[in-house]
Design an enzyme around this catalytic site. Structure first.
Site, PDB file in Angstrom:
ATOM      1  CG  HIS A  60      -1.881  -1.147   1.239  1.00 58.48           C
ATOM      2  ND1 HIS A  60      -3.101  -1.111   0.595  1.00 58.48           N
ATOM      3  CD2 HIS A  60      -1.785  -2.380   1.799  1.00 58.48           C
ATOM      4  CE1 HIS A  60      -3.724  -2.263   0.778  1.00 58.48           C
ATOM      5  NE2 HIS A  60      -2.942  -3.058   1.492  1.00 58.48           N
ATOM      6  NE  ARG A  62      -1.989   3.304   3.651  1.00 55.79           N
ATOM      7  CZ  ARG A  62      -2.741   2.225   3.839  1.00 55.79           C
ATOM      8  NH1 ARG A  62      -3.587   1.824   2.899  1.00 55.79           N
ATOM      9  NH2 ARG A  62      -2.650   1.539   4.967  1.00 55.79           N
ATOM     10  CG  ASN A  92      -6.500   0.125  -0.196  1.00 54.09           C
ATOM     11  OD1 ASN A  92      -5.393   0.128  -0.737  1.00 54.09           O
ATOM     12  ND2 ASN A  92      -6.680  -0.222   1.057  1.00 54.09           N
ATOM     13  CG  ASP A 305      -1.494  -6.280   3.912  1.00 54.33           C
ATOM     14  OD1 ASP A 305      -1.741  -5.253   3.247  1.00 54.33           O
ATOM     15  OD2 ASP A 305      -2.315  -6.798   4.703  1.00 54.33           O
TER      16      ASP A 305
END
Length: 430
Positions: A60, A62, A92, A305
């Site tokens: 991630h 961001r 996401n 992750d």
């Protein structure tokens, strides 16, 4: 360090013996003993293990939208520090990476950073809402060339939507990476459901919430004849389902995080939100099952992750805290500690689980390649004899939410090379 010529002298190549490796430009020119090259920068690698550059299927970054947690630049610097030459950036973000425009933005930011390759992961559904398929074909056809799609952070819980996604990506050999979490079974869940949750009075997250989705999705993948990848597999039951599906010859792959190979739900007794993660930390029995499954190849790869959060999202009471841990800069050390130093994996196996297989699952050309002449010089040198306490103050990541603060872990990345250019030298970012 120049990209012209670099001579890595005396490295233990994949744990198979000392060799010299000559890098010329962005390519491995020679592998042998007693190599010499006039004008080359020499790296004395005696006692160091040389691996292909690590590949993370699950990061991630961001950006766009939560640059207070991480940016593509800071995330790729963290990746290089951890020995990674390529990462897959999850969808996401804000806005969600569900269109060709957003995935191309992330891809271009990765190219500009220069610390590692960034391969965007496209969302499966519009806005991660689980209601309609996103622009899968357009994202694949974009400059980013997306082949992995995931609503990670949320589960594609509608079986019809999941089936349609598997059918769609089959046309271009894509893969759906599923966050296996049945939402109705995890409402109000804050940690693994078991003895500890009962004693603490925290909402339990049952193993069956993961296992029921894994079961459904391997059956759907078999029915459609498509590829499904299980994100952050965390229970012994999920291991058995994946093992069964692979025995059937179905196109199923799975990943495990470093933290699920080491940490257990007993740590939640501290109420320290650094241990709050999705999926939750499980039991010692689950941890041992995951290690065995990674060792025997049932679980294909390790994926971090990496989930950065600003301190205010973690420095709060347990119930209000965000879920997730940073992991790029400690992943290799945790794998050495749990898998190599215990005799479950060799360094050649580590290359397989952290480079070859994730690159193959993500269809990532130029990474996960042998340390051989003519191959791209995406390489990592690690000092396996190193021991030191984890100090997040020295992280390249913008966030500090590591569960390993103050814990002694083995191994240290000393050099990372991206197409022959050093991104890390002597343990420091170039």
């Amino acid at each position: 360090m120049s990209t012209a010529k670099t001579l890595i002298r005396g490295a233990d190549v994949l744990g198979g013996g000392a060799r010299d490796v000559l890098i010329d430009g962005g390519t491995i020119a020679e592998v042998g003993t007693g190599l010499d090259a006039a004008g080359a920068t020499v790296v004395d690698a005696a006692g160091l293990v040389l691996l292909p550059g690590l590949v993370d299927l699950h990061t991630h970054l961001r950006e766009p939208g939560r640059e207070d947690s991480e940016t593509v630049l800071t995330g790729t610097r963290a990746a290089a520090s951890g020995g990674f030459t390529a990462v897959h950036a999850m969808a996401n973000t804000f806005p969600v990476a569900d269109t060709a425009g957003v995935v191309e933005q992330v891809w271009r930011l990765g190219r500009e950073s220069g610390y590692c390759d960034v391969q965007p992961v496209g969302a499966v559904t519009v806005g991660l809402a689980g209601q309609q398929l996103a622009e899968l074909g357009a994202m694949h056809d974009s400059a980013a060339g997306v082949t992995v799609f995931s609503d990670d952070g949320k589960c594609v819980d509608d079986a019809v939507i999941m089936r349609r996604a598997l059918e769609y990506v089959k046309a271009f050999d894509g893969v759906i990476a599923q966050h296996a979490q049945e939402p109705r079974l995890t409402e109000g869940a804050e940690m693994n459901e078991g003895v500890v949750s009962a004693e603490l009075g925290l909402g339990g997250w049952p193993a069956v919430a993961e296992e029921s989705i894994v079961s459904r999705d391997v059956l759907l993948a078999a029915h459609v004849g498509s590829r499904v990848h299980v994100c952050h597999l965390s229970t012994a039951g999920s291991v058995e389902i994946v093992r069964w599906a692979k025995a059937k010859g179905w196109n199923v792959t799975a990943e495990v995080t470093p933290h699920h190979l080491l940490l257990t739900d007993e740590l939640v007794r501290s109420y320290d939100p650094v241990y709050k993660v999705n999926p939750p930390l499980r039991t010692e029995a689950d941890v041992l099952a995951l290690r065995d499954a990674l060792a025997d190849g049932t679980i294909d790869c390790v994926a971090t992750d990496h989930a950065p959060h600003p301190h205010e999202d973690k420095d709060c009471e347990w119930g209000a805290a965000a879920m997730g841990m940073v992991g790029l800069e400690t992943a290799l050390s945790v794998v050495q500690h749990t898998m190599v130093d215990t005799g479950l994996l060799t360094w050649a196996d580590v290359a397989d689980r952290m480079s070859f297989r994730p690159a193959r699952i993500g269809r990532l050309a130029g990474h996960g390649r042998p340390v051989s002449p003519g191959e791209p010089a995406n390489l990592t040198l690690v000092d396996p004899a190193y021991r030191g306490e984890v100090d997040p103050a020295g992280f390249a990541s913008r966030s500090r939410n590591t569960p390993y603060r103050g814990r002694e872990l083995p191994g240290r990345v000393t050099h990372t090379f991206l197409r022959g250019r050093a991104t890390v030298t002597d343990g420091k970012l170039a």
